[in-house]
Design a protein around this motif. Structure first.
Motif, mmCIF file in Angstrom:
data_model
loop_
_atom_site.group_PDB
_atom_site.id
_atom_site.type_symbol
_atom_site.label_atom_id
_atom_site.label_comp_id
_atom_site.label_asym_id
_atom_site.label_seq_id
_atom_site.Cartn_x
_atom_site.Cartn_y
_atom_site.Cartn_z
ATOM 1 N N HIS A 6 0.843 -1.187 0.000
ATOM 2 C CA HIS A 6 0.000 0.000 0.000
ATOM 3 C C HIS A 6 0.878 1.237 0.000
ATOM 4 O O HIS A 6 1.704 1.424 0.890
ATOM 5 N N ASP A 9 -1.030 7.465 1.482
ATOM 6 C CA ASP A 9 -2.224 8.063 0.888
ATOM 7 C C ASP A 9 -1.829 9.165 -0.080
ATOM 8 O O ASP A 9 -0.766 9.765 0.006
ATOM 9 N N GLU A 10 -2.696 9.423 -1.037
ATOM 10 C CA GLU A 10 -2.357 10.324 -2.133
ATOM 11 C C GLU A 10 -2.085 11.744 -1.675
ATOM 12 O O GLU A 10 -1.464 12.525 -2.382
ATOM 13 N N HIS A 23 -7.784 9.269 2.310
ATOM 14 C CA HIS A 23 -8.646 8.218 1.781
ATOM 15 C C HIS A 23 -7.769 7.052 1.375
ATOM 16 O O HIS A 23 -6.815 7.226 0.602
ATOM 17 N N GLY A 24 -8.058 5.869 1.869
ATOM 18 C CA GLY A 24 -7.259 4.693 1.543
ATOM 19 C C GLY A 24 -7.643 4.112 0.202
ATOM 20 O O GLY A 24 -8.628 3.388 0.083
ATOM 21 N N THR A 25 -6.870 4.450 -0.822
ATOM 22 C CA THR A 25 -7.134 3.909 -2.154
ATOM 23 C C THR A 25 -6.538 2.514 -2.273
ATOM 24 O O THR A 25 -5.589 2.164 -1.577
ATOM 25 N N SER A 26 -7.114 1.693 -3.151
ATOM 26 C CA SER A 26 -6.635 0.318 -3.295
ATOM 27 C C SER A 26 -7.121 -0.265 -4.611
ATOM 28 O O SER A 26 -8.233 0.027 -5.062
ATOM 29 N N ALA A 27 -6.260 -1.082 -5.227
ATOM 30 C CA ALA A 27 -6.654 -1.796 -6.434
ATOM 31 C C ALA A 27 -7.440 -3.057 -6.093
ATOM 32 O O ALA A 27 -8.011 -3.702 -6.970
ATOM 33 N N PRO A 376 -7.367 0.642 3.249
ATOM 34 C CA PRO A 376 -8.075 0.767 1.974
ATOM 35 C C PRO A 376 -9.583 0.908 2.153
ATOM 36 O O PRO A 376 -10.179 0.302 3.042
ATOM 37 N N HIS A 377 -10.159 1.729 1.278
ATOM 38 C CA HIS A 377 -11.612 1.939 1.201
ATOM 39 C C HIS A 377 -12.194 2.647 2.427
ATOM 40 O O HIS A 377 -13.412 2.619 2.635
ATOM 41 N N GLU A 379 -12.104 6.378 4.816
ATOM 42 C CA GLU A 379 -11.693 7.776 4.911
ATOM 43 C C GLU A 379 -11.503 8.152 6.374
ATOM 44 O O GLU A 379 -12.240 7.674 7.238
#
Length: 550
Positions: A6, A9-10, A23-27, A376-377, A379
């Motif tokens: 991971h 965060d952005e 915000h935890g972004t994830s593929a 991930p997913h 906030e």
């Protein structure tokens, strides 16, 4: 399945003064299954791998056998007329049957109600009635607890409780035999009626208004939280997780059990309740790769006289949560317990539980000074506690979280739910936090007066409400003060009804014994003439804490 790396965060590279939002972004997509469907998928993939080991009894389950026994119990629940949405209680210490109940209730769409095995009659009676529990699974006894006697005592006040099944009693096997009259097709039919958004679990958190509140969690809440915690630890079917933390809490049943079964890993139960030697023996014997605990548990293990005699070379990771980890303890856990990838988690029951977590590659400073970054997913944001405006990074405020993990609400208490979940579906944690420029979060205090004693959350108001019933107490305020071993201990500040004959600490503890869980019973007493007050007439608890911390 293995954990994906991971990235921070952005927002981590943004200029100083940016908003405290991440915000935890994830593929990796969220799981859209029920817990039963997820278990079936895991068992189909790894039927012969071990799913569960009950170390005290030597019993073992492969995933194939585990699903068979879960279904046997689920069919018995159907035969006992347990319907979708019915509440089924579990009041037991850690054991294999606890895990079977967890997955069998999920299979039939019941709502499992976790009851702390340290609870006494005052507390268990409230939970059984508030949740409307119709069927209860319970231990027979543990240490000084006689669960059958306590159930008998509270049963008249719980008219909806129609049956209690005791683990370890012949009644357990008799209950299971009921299921032989039902066809598995009935179980499949029930499964087709279930949604991942259905409630599946109620966990009681100590209440600030006198009684616990039942955080109601869905399949989607806890299955995904367990899965993504496991992803962060890079769990796979090769992992074996030693779980000495209690199953009645999210730490055990979500971060432990669901993280394991969603990855094909094995759950190892070292003892009915925490025992440092039994824990290390289980790690050694079962070649565990992961170990859980609150800091005091790790301290107890490290301080065993024969600690060095245990072979812990199989460990690589684990979770430490519940309270901040001292730097020296973390150093020893990494070097002497071989847990180079140990992780720190932060969360609360109402958020299933984990919102932030350190990662495998994080350095010592991040693992001891922060509680990690957003999963991930999910906030998170830090806001002004008064006006709700998001603070700049580096500025303290209240930590809020939003996403799949936020509970459905407090059971049958919409008013209390609205007090903590706002119109935007943000859960207000009540914790004061700072978000660093890199997105990592530091917990710096508590808005609420919660006491954390050895990883157990204790809310003073509940204890105060109970102590008001003592005939020798006119007024009482409960605060947490520092304790070397447990982090904090419970101090009762009492204004006596008769100043010439104030209650003693021994009398106070005797009054609580058997009616409050042991960790809620005050260990210190201060007799006072009056409490420090604000100009608006509120007790200044912060002043009480400061006075008596010394």
């Amino acid at each position: 399945m293995t954990g994906e790396p991971h990235a921070p965060d952005e927002d981590a590279s943004r200029a100083p003064g940016a908003a405290s939002y991440a915000h935890g972004t994830s593929a990796t997509a969220l799981l859209g299954d029920t817990i039963g469907a997820d278990l079936d998928r895991t068992a189909a993939r790894w039927p012969d791998r071990e799913a569960l080991v009950d170390a005290p009894t030597g019993r073992r389950w492969t995933y194939r056998r585990f699903v068979e026994d879960v279904d046997r119990l689920a069919l018995a629940l159907l035969a006992s007329d347990v319907r979708k949405g019915d509440r089924v209680g579990i009041w037991a210490v850690n054991c294999a049957e606890w895990v079977l109940v967890q997955y069998a209730t999920a299979r039939v769409g019941a709502v499992m109600v976790n009851i702390n095995p340290a609870y006494r009659t005052h507390e268990v009676g409230f939970v059984l009635e508030q949740a409307g529990v119709s069927l209860l699974f319970a231990s027979l006894s543990h240490r000084t607890s006689d669960y059958r006697a306590m159930v008998d005592e509270v049963r008249p006040a719980c008219p909806r409780l129609r049956e209690t099944v005791y683990i370890g009693d012949p009644g357990w096997e008799a209950f299971l035999r009921r299921g032989t009259s039902r066809a598995r097709d009935e179980l499949l039919a029930r499964g087709s009626e279930l949604s991942c958004d259905d409630p599946v679990n109620i966990q009681y958190t100590s209440g600030t208004t006198g009684f616990p509140k039942g955080a109601t969690l869905s399949h989607h809440n806890i299955l995904n939280n367990g899965y993504f915690v496991g992803e962060s630890l890079a769990y796979s079917e090769q992992d074996r997780i030693c779980v000495p933390v209690p199953f009645y809490h999210c730490f055990g049943m979500v971060m432990g059990n669901l993280a394991a079964t969603s990855h094909g890993a094995c759950i190892v139960v070292p003892a009915p309740s925490f025992d440092p030697r039994a824990t290390l023996e289980a790690v050694q014997r079962e070649r565990c790769t992961s170990l859980y605990g609150v800091p005091t548990m790790f301290i107890a293990e490290l301080n065993l006289p024969d600690f060095a005699d245990h072979d812990l070379s199989s460990l690589r990771t684990g979770i430490m949560a519940g309270s901040p980890c001292p730097v020296e303890v973390m150093k020893r856990v990494v070097s002497e317990m071989n847990m180079a990838e140990v992780s720190i988690c932060y969360g609360m029951t109402e958020t299933s539980p984990v919102s932030t977590q350190t990662r495998r590659e994080d350095d010592l400073e991040h693992r001891t000074a922060t509680v990690g970054r957003v999963l991930p997913h999910i906030e998170v944001k830090v806001v002004d506690p008064v006006d709700g405006v998001t603070r700049p990074r580096g500025v303290p405020g209240e930590l809020c979280t939003r996403g799949y993990s936020v509970m459905l609400g407090y059971w049958d208490e919409p008013g209390k739910t609205a007090e903590v979940i706002d119109a935007g579906r943000w859960m207000h944690t009540g914790d004061l936090a700072v978000m660093r420029e890199d997105g990592y979060v530091e917990i710096v205090g508590r808005i609420k007066d919660m006491i954390i004693r050895g990883g157990e959350n204790v809310y003073p108001r509940e204890i105060e409400e109970f102590l008001y019933g003592h005939p020798g107490i006119r007024d009482v305020q409960v605060v947490g003060v520092p304790h070397e071993k447990y982090g904090e201990e419970v101090l009762a500040c009492v204004i006596p009804g008769d100043a010439a004959h104030p209650p003693t600490l021994e009398e106070l503890r005797a009054y609580c014994e058997g009616r409050l869980a042991h960790y809620k019973i005050p260990s210190r007493l201060r007799i006072m003439d009056a409490f420090p007050m604000t100009v608006s007439g509120k007790v200044r608890k912060v002043e009480l804490r400061e006075q008596h911390a010394r």
